[in-house]
Each structure stands twice: as structure tokens, then as C-alpha cells.
Design an enzyme around this catalytic site. Structure first.
Site, PDB file in Angstrom:
ATOM      1  CD  GLU A  49      -2.831  -0.944   2.510  1.00 25.44           C
ATOM      2  OE1 GLU A  49      -2.850   0.137   3.146  1.00 25.44           O
ATOM      3  OE2 GLU A  49      -3.484  -1.939   2.862  1.00 25.44           O
ATOM      4  CG  ASP A  60      -3.981   7.036   8.430  1.00 26.00           C
ATOM      5  OD1 ASP A  60      -4.121   5.803   8.371  1.00 26.00           O
ATOM      6  OD2 ASP A  60      -3.962   7.769   7.438  1.00 26.00           O
ATOM      7  CE1 TYR A 174      -7.262  -3.052   6.561  1.00 27.12           C
ATOM      8  CE2 TYR A 174      -6.239  -2.018   4.665  1.00 27.12           C
ATOM      9  CZ  TYR A 174      -6.254  -2.292   6.013  1.00 27.12           C
ATOM     10  OH  TYR A 174      -5.253  -1.808   6.815  1.00 27.12           O
TER      11      TYR A 174
END
Length: 268
Positions: A49, A60, A174
Site C-alpha cells: 500500500e 490514521d 480489507y
């Protein structure tokens, strides 16, 4: 065939699980990012990625936020990150590239020019964590037209949306292992095994698990029940720890070696 599909098919034949590292492109600079990508492949990574640095990364945690801040200080753009894929390919990297970006840089670039460039530069997949399935129709249709996989994130909190998200996925699904943002964790969501089983029932695609995975033991924890394991913050943190070496020309190889050995240890 899309390179992501080919990689998973080969791993399935071999009875293996994909290791999918994440790194923030431009931390500390583009040439070093390319060198790190090469090291990741040598260490056994199966796809990577490429993280586009972003000023407000909702998914994040602090480690990747700091990496984004360092990259943004170098004025790294989404165009730089896409070009990095092409440069890494020219440097001999064979594994598939997945661009991880928030939607605003894509929108500012323009959907069709962005997708054309993604194809031209050899990127096989896209992860756009702040683009929900209810709003992704235009991007998804364009990606399918161009042969690029739009890879969705599905979380334990997705509940009744798991099936809808999984059925529209391409490449792989994912699966988010923990609640909250990315970051190294000692424990995962208590219902993670049941959640992964639910996703597995909803799709014929490979499933990969990420968010918080940082050690060989944790990779092993998921290898038997998933087709891929994503490791992000732990690798970005290792890069951060190696910055004094990576930014010193005389010690750069030592820094790259540290990163390669860490990732090889995750692979086992």
C-alpha cells in the site's frame, strides 16, 4: 488479469497468506520510499500500500499522522505518490501496488484524469477510506472500466452493511481488526473471529485483515483465517526509528537493512 488477483491466486495455490505492508510515500523522501519498497519485496511482501500523505487522515493514528506531516513538509502530492509506483516498477519491483488515499486529493485531481494516470503508472488497486459505499458509484464504475480494483474497508461496526460492501468489492475485502484509528495494538476486537467469518460468508474474494498488527505472533494469529495481513503503523514506526540512518548517506544501507529485517521477521 489484475496483478492483485494474480498474486492472490498464486498464494492460494502455494497455501500461503499475503503480507501487505503500508508506507507513507515521501517519508523521508521519494528516493528513500522507492528504496524501501524494494526492500519490502525482498523481505517477502506480496503487495504494498502506497500511502498518500494527508493533512487530516481520519483513519490514521499518531504514527502515520507524523509520517504524513514529514512528507507534507516535503510538499509530497498525490501525483508524486502515483509517479513513485512507476519509478519503483522501473527499479525492478514486481509486486502489485495499491494506492491508499483520502478522497479529497482524488476529487481535486479530477476523477477521470486520476484514474487514467493510475492505470498508466501501473497501480492495481485503490483504497479510499473516507468514501462510503453509498457515495462510491462514480469512482467504482470508472475503476472497473479501467481494470483497477476499488478495495473497501469493512469494520466490526459495519453490521448489516457487511454483505453490501463485500459484494461490491474488487481485489479483496480489507477487514478492520480493531475499533478506532490505525496503530499498534496488543489486543483486537473481541468478536474479530466471528466478524471475519461473516465477511468470508459474504464474498468469494480474498479477505485481508489490518489495523494494529505489528508482530510475527499477530500475523500468525490471522494467517489461518485470512488470505492477507496488512501491517502499517508498525512499519511506518520502524521507518521513523530509522530516520537518522536513512537520512545519512553513509548509513542509509544500514537503515534500509533494519526495515527489511523487521518485515522479514513479520513474514516468518
Amino acid at each position: 488479469m489484475n496483478l492483485i488477483d494474480a498474486a492472490f491466486a498464486k498464494l492460494k495455490q502455494e497455501g500461503k497468506t499475503a503480507l501487505i505492508p503500508f508506507l507513507t510515500i515521501g517519508d523521508p523522501d521519494i528516493p528513500t520510499s522507492i528504496a524501501i519498497i524494494k526492500e519490502l519485496e525482498q523481505a517477502g511482501a506480496n503487495m504494498v500500500e502506497l500511502g498518500v500523505p494527508y493533512s487530516d487522515p481520519l483513519a490514521d493514528g499518531p504514527v502515520i499522522q507524523r509520517a504524513s506531516e514529514r512528507a507534507l513538509q516535503n510538499r509530497i502530492s498525490i501525483l508524486d505518490c502515483i509517479e513513485t509506483a512507476a519509478q519503483a516498477r522501473e527499479a525492478g519491483v514486481q509486486m502489485p501496488f495499491i494506492l491508499f488515499t483520502y478522497f479529497n486529493p482524488v476529487l481535486q485531481f479530477g476523477l477521470e484524469p486520476f484514474m487514467n494516470l493510475v492505470v498508466e503508472k501501473g497501480i492495481s488497486g485503490l483504497i479510499i477510506p473516507d468514501l462510503p459505499i453509498e457515495e462510491d458509484e462514480e469512482v467504482r464504475q470508472l475503476a472497473e472500466l479501467k481494470g483497477v480494483h476499488l478495495i473497501p474497508l469493512v469494520a466490526p461496526t459495519s453490521k448489516d452493511r457487511v454483505v453490501r460492501i463485500s459484494r461490491k468489492a474488487r481485489g479483496f475485502v480489507y477487514c478492520v481488526s480493531s475499533l478506532g484509528v490505525t496503530g499498534v495494538r496488543a489486543e483486537f476486537h473481541s468478536g474479530i473471529d466471528d466478524f471475519l467469518a461473516t465477511v468470508r460468508e459474504a464474498t468469494d474474494l480474498p479477505i485481508a485483515v489490518g489495523f494494529g498488527i505489528s508482530s510475527r505472533e499477530q500475523v500468525q494469529r490471522f494467517e489461518s483465517i485470512c488470505d492477507g495481513v496488512v501491517v502499517g503503523s508498525a512499519i511506518v514506526r520502524k521507518i521513523e526509528e530509522s530516520l537518522p540512518l536513512l537520512t545519512d548517506e553513509k548509513q542509509r544501507e544500514a537503515g534500509l537493512t533494519q526495515i527489511r529485517e523487521f518485515v522479514a521477521g513479520l513474514k516468518g
